[in-house]
Enzyme design. Structure first.
Site, short mmCIF file in Angstrom:
data_model
loop_
_atom_site.label_atom_id
_atom_site.label_comp_id
_atom_site.label_asym_id
_atom_site.label_seq_id
_atom_site.Cartn_x
_atom_site.Cartn_y
_atom_site.Cartn_z
N LYS A 20 27.69 33.18 40.05
CA LYS A 20 26.77 34.08 40.78
C LYS A 20 25.56 33.95 40.27
O LYS A 20 24.64 33.99 41.08
CB LYS A 20 27.40 35.49 40.37
CG LYS A 20 28.86 35.85 41.02
CD LYS A 20 29.61 36.92 40.41
CE LYS A 20 30.99 36.97 41.18
NZ LYS A 20 31.89 38.06 40.70
N GLN A 53 32.08 42.38 36.24
CA GLN A 53 33.14 41.35 36.42
C GLN A 53 34.36 41.81 36.01
O GLN A 53 34.54 42.11 34.77
CB GLN A 53 32.63 39.89 35.73
CG GLN A 53 33.49 38.79 36.01
CD GLN A 53 33.60 38.35 37.45
OE1 GLN A 53 32.55 38.30 38.03
NE2 GLN A 53 34.68 38.21 37.95
N ASP A 80 29.84 45.08 45.23
CA ASP A 80 31.12 44.66 45.19
C ASP A 80 31.61 45.51 46.24
O ASP A 80 32.95 45.00 46.60
CB ASP A 80 31.96 44.84 43.82
CG ASP A 80 32.00 43.46 43.20
OD1 ASP A 80 31.95 42.44 43.92
OD2 ASP A 80 32.10 43.60 41.88
#
Ligand code: NDP
Length: 283
Positions: free
Chosen positions: A52, A96, A119
């Site tokens: 990322k 995460q 997200d």
């Protein structure tokens, strides 16, 4: 023989578009920024976080990594999220997952400001997807849709079957296909006659997490087969949820693993971060 939909190619296209738009924003003094939080030492999470960060650098975003020790408390993590929610240079916040077992994932997701929730896991963003009025889409299902669009595959009126009903893949995937007027069936571990249902699918999405779960007898000739799974086979080799070798000759389109849906997920994260920066700057 099926046409291979290359996630490498489609994701490169998406990243190039994001990079171009990012340059335009920078010319106006806006530089998109993504904060990535990682708690603990899970090696797979480490790889994802590194990828990322690399993707951010490639498209021209600023990225900040917050690597917290395994023993981080819920309050410490929530405090960091509150700080990032109020930090103007940060447009997107990603924590995460999975988190270490002692942390409450739901509370963490809820703490992220929905406008920075790149997200798209916050209940308010999930709700917006449900009613078709959204800014962010969850990256993996959005990546699958991008692949479908890139091939000009028309979803309208098609029988679409999604195997898997997780909050991050299966359910939103089904919703996105429904928004495009697919006739959608969601299958899961309690589904009866799974093979027969799958064999009626014009578009089949596998998000099960079981190596080579989708066999050729489950696939309609000419079906579009999209494989979200990331698994290891009996030899430790990376493979999807689809028995690629035997399904490929039957399908019209198919995504490989690796090199299929995987690279799309990060590209769509970049797209969401760009969107977050634009929304926050009213650009
Ligand atoms: P989950 O484990 O959360 O969900 C799996 C789903 O598959 C569940 O709904 C489960 O049903 C269903 N399932 C399991 N066994 C069967 C069965 N025998 N028959 C029918 N359905 C079954 O996984 P995720 O959705 O998070 O991920 C799915 C896969 O996609 C994994 O391999 C994961 O690694 C991969 N993935 C890939 C990403 C990418 O970037 N390419 C991103 C995210 C995930 P039930 O609900 O009844 O238990």
């Amino acid at each position: 023989m099926a046409k291979l939909i290359s996630g490498k190619e489609v994701s490169a296209k998406v990243r190039a578009q994001v990079r171009e738009e990012c340059e335009g924003l920078k010319a106006k003094g806006i530089c998109p920024g993504l904060a990535v939080i990682i708690v603990g030492n899970d090696p797979a999470s480490r790889v994802y976080v590194n990828n990322k960060k690399k993707a951010c650098a490639e498209v021209g975003f600023v990225s900040e990594e917050y690597a917290l020790p395994e023993e981080t408390t819920q309050e410490e993590l929530l405090e960091l999220i509150r700080t990032l929610n109020n930090k103007p240079e940060i447009n997107g916040i990603l924590c995460q997952l999975p988190l270490p077992a002692h942390l409450d994932e739901k509370e963490v997701i809820n703490a992220i400001d929905p406008i920075k929730d790149v997200d798209a896991f916050h209940p308010s963003n999930v709700g917006r997807i449900m009613i078709g009025d959204y800014h962010f889409l969850p990256c993996t299902p959005a990546g699958v849709m991008e692949m479908i669009h890139n091939e000009n595959i028309d979803v309208s009126g098609k029988n679409c079957v999604v195997i898997g009903r997780s909050n991050i893949v299966g359910k939103p995937m089904a919703m996105l296909l429904l928004h495009e007027n697919g006739t959608v069936t969601i299958c899961h571990s309690r589904t009866k006659n799974l093979k027969e249902i799958c064999a009626c699918a014009d578009i089949l999405v596998a998000a099960v997490g079981r190596p080579k779960f989708v066999t050729a007898d489950m696939v309609k000739p000419g079906a579009v087969v999209l494989d979200v799974g990331i698994n290891r086979d009996e030899n430790g080799k990376l493979c999807g949820d689809v028995d690629f070798e035997n399904v490929e000759p039957k399908a019209s389109y198919i995504t490989p693993v690796p090199g299929g849906v995987g690279p799309m997920t990060i590209a769509m994260l970049m797209k969401n971060t760009l969107m977050a920066a634009k929304l926050q700057a009213n650009a």
